[in-house]
Scaffold this motif. Structure first.
Motif, short mmCIF file in Angstrom:
data_model
loop_
_atom_site.label_atom_id
_atom_site.label_comp_id
_atom_site.label_asym_id
_atom_site.label_seq_id
_atom_site.Cartn_x
_atom_site.Cartn_y
_atom_site.Cartn_z
N SER A 62 2.74 3.04 -2.07
CA SER A 62 2.62 4.06 -3.11
C SER A 62 1.31 4.83 -3.01
O SER A 62 1.27 6.06 -3.16
N LYS A 63 0.24 4.11 -2.71
CA LYS A 63 -1.09 4.76 -2.62
C LYS A 63 -1.18 5.63 -1.38
O LYS A 63 -1.75 6.74 -1.44
N LEU A 118 0.80 -1.22 0.00
CA LEU A 118 0.00 0.00 0.00
C LEU A 118 0.84 1.28 0.00
O LEU A 118 0.28 2.38 -0.02
N PHE A 177 4.20 5.09 -10.49
CA PHE A 177 3.33 3.92 -10.38
C PHE A 177 3.61 2.87 -11.46
O PHE A 177 3.23 1.72 -11.32
#
Length: 480
Positions: free
Chosen positions: A26-27, A24, A94
């Motif tokens: 990067s988000k 999680l 991303f």
């Protein structure tokens, strides 16, 4: 509500990203970077409404040090640049996979926290702490997630770290001396000092070493190209898009107002050094075969012109420099992102090994061309506004500065269009160039949108920064 909100969000975001785990990371990092950008917009609205969003509190009793953050139009403009580009840089990553991504993205947010603090700090020691803190995350980002031979990468990154740290120590010595004179390091107290011409000279040179290495200005540029090449593209974006602006901003905020006599005395020498960077960067860029190195030397040329503008000591020069700082931040991030997209498909950064991309991906080719034209200051783009204003300010000092500085447009057009021709229009590479995806398109659209909007309507930014620059200029001219 005060300006500490942005710093808190970025710092909490860095820890939260690390604790969230690799899946999680990067988000979570994108969420907190967008939250920081959104909070900056809210604080901007409060600032425009005339509210006080500064923060000051006692930090250390002996010596007399404050945790002081000051928000004027200039610092808010740089804060907007930092938080906006941090969000774009994280989103652009991303398409890549990173080992230990929780640490990678946490370091990005921590670096954004430190850079934001540098732009906001109004106590000399606090400013120095933030300045040095920003060096730590980029060191690890470049060292651990960089590309190329590990030993060469280590040499380049260690050289950058030591070189930058050594230059900053001279700035620390200057602050220690200033504290002895003022009994405080609050910027308003330092502005009130009545330093002799010899004192100002040494203070000016101490600051100059720190800033000239960070920007970089010739001949303190030797670390730049290698680090830009060896760092992961995200690291290169952070360095070129935001971190080098710390040095340019600091010239305006700290160096010129504290030591104006030295700035005036060495004006022609300092402008000449900036123009030398324009010529040197452009000529060396002509010979580059690696796309990232070409963009690195192109950046050296552009920041040389910005530095020259700051040392004109005119309102047009300061305003043009700030406008060009912001414009350069967006366009250079866009160009390095384009280089990363090519690398994702072709696994090469050698220009001669590219080619034929236009026939396979006209969308990417069109967006890349717009960024290339923006980088050479095509009218209606943001870069044109900044470069024209800087060149106009140089003409107020000496017309031949304008003629030499303007060579960045001519030489830049030559090597950038030549690069575009070889990479996009040459013989088709044997590998297939997959068309750009939605995420990549969004990144390009955001950057290009900013470049065109403010290229045609720069008034919101000029209105924001001009009062601050006028105040700084009056401080510079206080001895007249």
């Amino acid at each position: 509500m005060n300006i500490t909100l942005v710093l808190i969000i970025l710092l909490v975001g860095a820890f939260s990203t690390f604790l969230a785990g690799d899946k999680l990371a990067s988000k979570i990092a994108l969420f907190f970077s967008l939250a920081a950008f959104g909070s900056t917009l809210v604080l901007l609205s409060h600032f425009n409404a005339g509210e006080n969003i500064d923060f000051i509190g006692k930090w250390i009793s002996k010596p007399n040090i404050y945790f002081a953050l000051k928000a004027d139009g200039l610092s808010i403009a740089m804060l907007l640049l930092t938080t906006a580009l941090t969000s774009i840089i994280i989103f652009s990553s991303f398409g890549n996979e990173y080992k230990n991504s929780k640490s990678f993205y946490a370091l990005i947010l921590f670096m954004a926290f430190a850079m934001s603090g540098t732009f906001l700090a109004s106590d000399g020691l606090l400013y120095y702490v933030f300045w040095e803190l920003s060096l730590i995350p980029i060191y690890f980002i470049a060292l651990l997630w960089g590309n190329g031979d590990a030993e060469e990468r280590k040499k380049a990154v260690v050289k950058f770290f030591i070189y930058t740290l050594a230059g900053s120590l001279f700035m620390l010595l200057a602050f220690i001396y200033l504290y002895q004179k003022a009994g405080s390091l609050l910027i308003e107290d330092l502005y009130k000092l009545n330093l002799s011409s010899s004192e100002q000279l040494w203070i000016f040179l101490a600051f100059f070493l720190a800033y000239a290495i960070k920007i970089p200005i010739i001949p303190f540029h030797t670390w730049q190209a290698k680090v830009y090449q060896k760092a992961p593209t995200v690291g290169t974006m952070l360095l070129s898009g935001i971190m080098l602006k710390m040095g340019l901003y600091s010239i305006i905020r700290w160096q010129l107002p504290i030591a104006p006599l030295a700035a005036k005395y060495y004006m022609f020498t300092l402008i000449s050094a900036g123009i030398a960077g324009v010529l040197y960067g452009s000529i060396v860029a002509l010979r580059q075969k690696d796309l990232k190195k070409l963009l690195a030397y192109s950046s050296l040329a552009h920041v040389g012109l910005i530095a020259a503008g700051t040392y004109t000591l005119t309102l047009d020069g300061l305003r043009g420099a700030v406008l060009q700082m912001i414009a350069h931040g967006f366009v250079v991030v866009g160009l390095f992102f384009a280089a990363e997209i090519i690398y994702r498909r072709y696994e090469t950064r050698i220009i001669s090994e590219m080619g034929g991309i236009r026939s396979q991906s006209p969308k990417f080719t069109s967006m890349f061309l717009i960024l290339v034209l923006a980088s050479v200051a095509l009218p209606s783009t943001f870069n044109f506004v900044g470069e024209f204003t800087v060149l106009y300010s140089l003409s107020q000092v000496a017309i031949w500065f304008t003629l030499l500085g303007g060579s960045t447009i001519i030489l830049g057009a030559y090597y950038m269009l030549k690069m575009f021709q070889n990479a996009m229009l040459g013989e088709t590479n044997t590998k297939i160039f997959a068309d750009i995806n939605t995420q990549e398109i969004i990144v390009f659209v955001l950057i290009i949108g900013v470049l065109f909007f403010f290229g045609m309507y720069p008034k919101p930014i000029t209105d924001l920064i001009t009062p601050s620059l006028e105040t700084i200029l009056s401080q510079i001219n206080r001895t007249n």
